[in-house]
Design a protein around this motif. Structure first.
Motif, PDB file in Angstrom:
ATOM      1  N   ALA A   8      35.528  40.754  44.377  1.00 50.76           N
ATOM      2  CA  ALA A   8      34.823  41.469  45.456  1.00 50.76           C
ATOM      3  C   ALA A   8      35.779  42.097  46.452  1.00 50.76           C
ATOM      4  N   GLY A   9      37.029  41.638  46.447  1.00 49.57           N
ATOM      5  CA  GLY A   9      38.000  42.171  47.398  1.00 49.57           C
ATOM      6  C   GLY A   9      38.644  43.466  46.924  1.00 49.57           C
ATOM      7  N   GLY A  10      38.221  43.970  45.794  1.00 49.63           N
ATOM      8  CA  GLY A  10      38.806  45.206  45.264  1.00 49.63           C
ATOM      9  C   GLY A  10      38.052  46.436  45.745  1.00 49.63           C
ATOM     10  N   PHE A  11      38.417  47.572  45.177  1.00 45.76           N
ATOM     11  CA  PHE A  11      37.833  48.858  45.566  1.00 45.76           C
ATOM     12  C   PHE A  11      36.310  48.855  45.354  1.00 45.76           C
ATOM     13  N   ILE A  12      35.878  48.611  44.126  1.00 45.18           N
ATOM     14  CA  ILE A  12      34.440  48.676  43.835  1.00 45.18           C
ATOM     15  C   ILE A  12      33.713  47.508  44.511  1.00 45.18           C
ATOM     16  N   GLY A  13      34.301  46.306  44.391  1.00 42.78           N
ATOM     17  CA  GLY A  13      33.660  45.109  44.956  1.00 42.78           C
ATOM     18  C   GLY A  13      33.454  45.216  46.456  1.00 42.78           C
ATOM     19  N   ILE A  32      34.129  36.477  45.551  1.00 46.14           N
ATOM     20  CA  ILE A  32      35.315  35.714  45.146  1.00 46.14           C
ATOM     21  C   ILE A  32      36.478  36.675  44.938  1.00 46.14           C
ATOM     22  N   ASP A  33      37.617  36.325  45.472  1.00 47.21           N
ATOM     23  CA  ASP A  33      38.825  37.128  45.241  1.00 47.21           C
ATOM     24  C   ASP A  33      40.032  36.328  45.696  1.00 47.21           C
ATOM     25  N   ILE A  34      41.214  36.771  45.253  1.00 47.84           N
ATOM     26  CA  ILE A  34      42.419  36.154  45.809  1.00 47.84           C
ATOM     27  C   ILE A  34      42.759  36.788  47.164  1.00 47.84           C
ATOM     28  N   MET A  53      39.676  32.525  45.853  1.00 46.57           N
ATOM     29  CA  MET A  53      39.838  31.787  44.597  1.00 46.57           C
ATOM     30  C   MET A  53      40.626  32.638  43.603  1.00 46.57           C
ATOM     31  N   ASP A  54      41.551  31.986  42.915  1.00 49.25           N
ATOM     32  CA  ASP A  54      42.247  32.635  41.807  1.00 49.25           C
ATOM     33  C   ASP A  54      41.535  32.194  40.534  1.00 49.25           C
ATOM     34  N   ILE A  55      40.868  33.111  39.873  1.00 49.37           N
ATOM     35  CA  ILE A  55      40.041  32.698  38.728  1.00 49.37           C
ATOM     36  C   ILE A  55      40.878  32.287  37.514  1.00 49.37           C
ATOM     37  N   LEU A  56      42.194  32.485  37.612  1.00 46.93           N
ATOM     38  CA  LEU A  56      43.057  32.001  36.527  1.00 46.93           C
ATOM     39  C   LEU A  56      43.484  30.562  36.794  1.00 46.93           C
ATOM     40  N   ALA A  76      36.955  41.340  38.532  1.00 47.00           N
ATOM     41  CA  ALA A  76      38.406  41.109  38.659  1.00 47.00           C
ATOM     42  C   ALA A  76      39.108  41.593  37.401  1.00 47.00           C
ATOM     43  N   ALA A  77      40.053  42.482  37.582  1.00 46.98           N
ATOM     44  CA  ALA A  77      40.795  43.008  36.427  1.00 46.98           C
ATOM     45  C   ALA A  77      42.035  43.722  36.913  1.00 46.98           C
ATOM     46  N   ILE A  78      42.950  43.949  35.990  1.00 46.06           N
ATOM     47  CA  ILE A  78      44.078  44.832  36.276  1.00 46.06           C
ATOM     48  C   ILE A  78      43.713  46.176  35.676  1.00 46.06           C
ATOM     49  N   ILE A 148      45.907  48.127  25.406  1.00 43.09           N
ATOM     50  CA  ILE A 148      45.434  46.745  25.567  1.00 43.09           C
ATOM     51  C   ILE A 148      44.285  46.667  26.569  1.00 43.09           C
ATOM     52  N   TYR A 149      44.320  47.523  27.565  1.00 41.73           N
ATOM     53  CA  TYR A 149      43.235  47.536  28.570  1.00 41.73           C
ATOM     54  C   TYR A 149      41.936  48.003  27.915  1.00 41.73           C
ATOM     55  N   SER A 150      42.019  49.156  27.247  1.00 39.77           N
ATOM     56  CA  SER A 150      40.848  49.719  26.574  1.00 39.77           C
ATOM     57  C   SER A 150      40.266  48.719  25.566  1.00 39.77           C
ATOM     58  N   SER A 152      40.717  45.412  25.442  1.00 43.43           N
ATOM     59  CA  SER A 152      40.186  44.205  26.104  1.00 43.43           C
ATOM     60  C   SER A 152      38.766  44.469  26.588  1.00 43.43           C
ATOM     61  N   LYS A 153      38.574  45.623  27.189  1.00 44.42           N
ATOM     62  CA  LYS A 153      37.244  45.978  27.690  1.00 44.42           C
ATOM     63  C   LYS A 153      36.272  46.186  26.525  1.00 44.42           C
ATOM     64  N   GLN A 154      36.754  46.904  25.501  1.00 40.53           N
ATOM     65  CA  GLN A 154      35.861  47.188  24.374  1.00 40.53           C
ATOM     66  C   GLN A 154      35.407  45.889  23.698  1.00 40.53           C
ATOM     67  N   ASN A 178      36.737  57.394  36.644  1.00 39.38           N
ATOM     68  CA  ASN A 178      37.588  57.717  37.807  1.00 39.38           C
ATOM     69  C   ASN A 178      36.836  57.731  39.134  1.00 39.38           C
ATOM     70  N   TRP A 179      36.392  56.568  39.552  1.00 40.01           N
ATOM     71  CA  TRP A 179      35.754  56.452  40.870  1.00 40.01           C
ATOM     72  C   TRP A 179      36.851  56.525  41.934  1.00 40.01           C
ATOM     73  N   ILE A 180      36.546  57.300  42.964  1.00 38.06           N
ATOM     74  CA  ILE A 180      37.527  57.580  44.018  1.00 38.06           C
ATOM     75  C   ILE A 180      36.866  57.378  45.378  1.00 38.06           C
ATOM     76  N   SER A 195      49.530  52.801  40.967  1.00 37.18           N
ATOM     77  CA  SER A 195      48.158  52.955  41.435  1.00 37.18           C
ATOM     78  C   SER A 195      47.484  54.112  40.714  1.00 37.18           C
ATOM     79  N   ARG A 196      46.241  54.345  41.089  1.00 31.28           N
ATOM     80  CA  ARG A 196      45.474  55.360  40.375  1.00 31.28           C
ATOM     81  C   ARG A 196      45.832  56.752  40.877  1.00 31.28           C
ATOM     82  N   VAL A 197      45.501  57.759  40.080  1.00 29.79           N
ATOM     83  CA  VAL A 197      46.152  59.062  40.272  1.00 29.79           C
ATOM     84  C   VAL A 197      46.025  59.633  41.691  1.00 29.79           C
TER      85      VAL A 197
HETATM   86  P1  NAD Z   1      40.588  46.661  41.951  1.00 27.12           P
HETATM   87  O1  NAD Z   1      41.935  46.457  41.362  1.00 27.12           O
HETATM   88  O2  NAD Z   1      40.488  47.444  43.204  1.00 27.12           O
HETATM   89  O3  NAD Z   1      39.908  45.244  42.202  1.00 27.12           O
HETATM   90  C1  NAD Z   1      40.113  44.117  41.395  1.00 27.12           C
HETATM   91  C2  NAD Z   1      40.057  42.895  42.294  1.00 27.12           C
HETATM   92  O4  NAD Z   1      40.249  41.745  41.460  1.00 27.12           O
HETATM   93  C3  NAD Z   1      41.181  42.868  43.350  1.00 27.12           C
HETATM   94  O5  NAD Z   1      40.642  42.701  44.651  1.00 27.12           O
HETATM   95  C4  NAD Z   1      42.021  41.671  42.955  1.00 27.12           C
HETATM   96  O6  NAD Z   1      42.563  40.956  44.067  1.00 27.12           O
HETATM   97  C5  NAD Z   1      41.001  40.817  42.210  1.00 27.12           C
HETATM   98  N1  NAD Z   1      41.679  39.859  41.327  1.00 27.12           N
HETATM   99  C6  NAD Z   1      42.723  40.115  40.493  1.00 27.12           C
HETATM  100  N2  NAD Z   1      43.125  38.975  39.901  1.00 27.12           N
HETATM  101  C7  NAD Z   1      42.315  37.991  40.359  1.00 27.12           C
HETATM  102  C8  NAD Z   1      42.246  36.590  40.125  1.00 27.12           C
HETATM  103  N3  NAD Z   1      43.090  35.998  39.288  1.00 27.12           N
HETATM  104  N4  NAD Z   1      41.303  35.878  40.766  1.00 27.12           N
HETATM  105  C9  NAD Z   1      40.444  36.472  41.636  1.00 27.12           C
HETATM  106  N5  NAD Z   1      40.464  37.785  41.908  1.00 27.12           N
HETATM  107  C10 NAD Z   1      41.392  38.543  41.274  1.00 27.12           C
HETATM  108  O7  NAD Z   1      39.684  47.311  40.805  1.00 27.12           O
HETATM  109  P2  NAD Z   1      38.335  48.161  40.978  1.00 27.12           P
HETATM  110  O8  NAD Z   1      38.671  49.603  40.994  1.00 27.12           O
HETATM  111  O9  NAD Z   1      37.514  47.603  42.071  1.00 27.12           O
HETATM  112  O10 NAD Z   1      37.656  47.893  39.569  1.00 27.12           O
HETATM  113  C11 NAD Z   1      36.731  46.836  39.358  1.00 27.12           C
HETATM  114  C12 NAD Z   1      36.406  46.752  37.887  1.00 27.12           C
HETATM  115  O11 NAD Z   1      35.925  48.015  37.431  1.00 27.12           O
HETATM  116  C13 NAD Z   1      37.599  46.406  37.006  1.00 27.12           C
HETATM  117  O12 NAD Z   1      37.158  45.584  35.957  1.00 27.12           O
HETATM  118  C14 NAD Z   1      38.043  47.732  36.461  1.00 27.12           C
HETATM  119  O13 NAD Z   1      38.680  47.587  35.217  1.00 27.12           O
HETATM  120  C15 NAD Z   1      36.718  48.451  36.324  1.00 27.12           C
HETATM  121  N6  NAD Z   1      36.883  49.903  36.351  1.00 27.12           N
HETATM  122  C16 NAD Z   1      37.158  50.575  37.506  1.00 27.12           C
HETATM  123  C17 NAD Z   1      37.313  51.953  37.483  1.00 27.12           C
HETATM  124  C18 NAD Z   1      37.555  52.776  38.731  1.00 27.12           C
HETATM  125  O14 NAD Z   1      37.415  53.998  38.662  1.00 27.12           O
HETATM  126  N7  NAD Z   1      37.859  52.188  39.892  1.00 27.12           N
HETATM  127  C19 NAD Z   1      37.222  52.637  36.272  1.00 27.12           C
HETATM  128  C20 NAD Z   1      36.942  51.932  35.113  1.00 27.12           C
HETATM  129  C21 NAD Z   1      36.757  50.556  35.176  1.00 27.12           C
END
Ligand code: NAD
Length: 337
Positions: A8-13, A32-34, A53-56, A76-78, A148-150, A152-154, A178-180, A195-197
């Motif tokens: 939830a601490g990421g861009f979309i979350g 939940i996020d680190i 929380m670190d989900i790993l 949560a993803a890279i 590997i990303y593609s 893993s998701k697929q 490409n959400w911006i 980072s993203r483009v």
């Molecule tokens: P983001 O990198 O901004 O957010 C991911 C969040 O996961 C981060 O806040 C990070 O701290 C957290 N995280 C990483 N490792 C963690 C761990 N071990 N425990 C807990 N939290 C952890 O990514 P986003 O842009 O918000 O994307 C969210 C999802 O959408 C991802 O699965 C991504 O692959 C997918 N996605 C996004 C886009 C896009 O355009 N932004 C495009 C395609 C897919």
């Protein structure tokens, strides 16, 4: 409804949490996020619980959270191409293994899963517009580690689909193109290629580094404003007449089809309108580089990536509204106004 957002601490979350807390008062979010940097303004608000929380490495604490929710977003993803090629196993561990665990918990406890697939699953598909039910998922050879990303998701898409068939898992897969928007990445701190483009280009301008366009920048992407994406996610959560159950949706803006070269030029032009960027942008150039030089030999690019959003329109009643100029201006205003 109790909504668990992992990542939830990421861009979309962060945008999804904000929208729910501000406009859907009868829903509750467990976030939940680190890291809480992007959601610190939500902490303490009604209906919002943050758990660091670190989900790993959570010692099983995540299980209880999935058990207690109605719907889970495993976000949560890279999602950074440089990591795909430099540390592919890290991508596999988080993007595949850790998220598979969440999916299995959802199956075990009978919860709904809304999973972020990606436009990357279509890979090098040559269709004019990618279609959720008919387009092929085309990836490259194993030595091109970026896939590997593609993959893993697929694979998770396929696992979730199979649980839907066998165990009646209630799921929705959404594929962001490409959400911006604001909070995309830390543009003041970004390293080349990490980072993203759009954030990468902005970061280069601030740090007075030339903007690298890889292999001529002819690659085409469709850029989608975050509020359009969040609108789609809200419709998916609402799930009117169960319309989103067992569905896959491309969530992108086919009208914002732009080559990376044109994107770079547009950002450079717009930067001249901002006091904080004006001086810096005069000192940089747009330069060409090869993917091998920029990302390394195990990179391979996707030439054109355009979604069909007919399904999302027909089934969810969603369509993207924000055009390219507004999307870039809103994003740049956030960082530089
Ligand atoms: P983001 O990198 O901004 O957010 C991911 C969040 O996961 C981060 O806040 C990070 O701290 C957290 N995280 C990483 N490792 C963690 C761990 N071990 N425990 C807990 N939290 C952890 O990514 P986003 O842009 O918000 O994307 C969210 C999802 O959408 C991802 O699965 C991504 O692959 C997918 N996605 C996004 C886009 C896009 O355009 N932004 C495009 C395609 C897919």
């Amino acid at each position: 409804m109790k909504i668990l957002i992992v990542g939830a601490g990421g861009f979309i979350g962060s945008h999804l949490s904000e929208e729910i807390i501000n406009n859907h008062k009868d829903w509750k979010v467990t976030a939940i996020d680190i890291s809480s940097e992007k959601i610190k303004h939500l902490i303490g608000k009604n209906g919002f619980d943050f758990i660091q929380m670190d989900i790993l490495n959570d010692g099983g604490a995540l299980d209880e959270q999935v058990k207690n929710c109605d719907v889970v977003f495993p976000l949560a993803a890279i999602a950074s191409p440089l990591v795909y090629v430099q540390n592919p196993l890290k991508v596999f561990e988080l993007d595949f293994e850790a998220n598979l665990r969440i999916v299995k918990l959802a199956v075990k406890y009978g919860k709904r899963v809304i999973f972020p697939s990606t436009s990357e699953v279509y890979g090098m598909c040559s269709d004019e517009a990618f279609d959720e039910e008919n387009s092929n998922c085309v990836t490259g050879p194993i030595c091109k580690q970026r896939w590997i990303y593609s993959c893993s998701k697929q694979m998770l898409d396929r696992v979730i689909y199979a649980y839907g068939v066998r165990d009646n898992l209630k799921y929705t897969l959404f594929r962001p193109f490409n959400w911006i928007g604001p909070r995309l990445d830390d543009v003041f701190n970004a390293n080349n290629g990490s980072s993203r483009v759009v954030s990468q280009f902005l970061s280069n301008i601030i740090h007075e580094k030339n903007i690298n366009i890889v292999d001529g920048g002819e690659q085409v992407r469709c850029f989608t404003y975050i509020s359009d994406g969040i609108d789609a996610l809200i419709k998916i959560i609402e799930n009117k007449d169960n319309c989103a159950d067992k569905q896959i949706f491309n969530i992108g803006n086919p009208n914002n089809e732009f080559s990376i070269k044109d994107l770079a030029n547009k950002i450079v032009q717009l930067a001249k309108n901002y006091d904080k960027l004006k001086e810096h942008v005069e000192k940089i150039k747009i330069v060409n580089t090869s993917h091998a030089e920029y990302y390394g030999k195990s990179y391979q690019d996707v030439n054109r990536r355009v979604p069909s959003v007919e399904r999302a329109q027909r089934i969810l009643g969603w369509k993207p509204m924000v055009d390219m100029d507004s999307l870039l201006t809103k994003t740049m205003d956030f960082y530089f106004k």
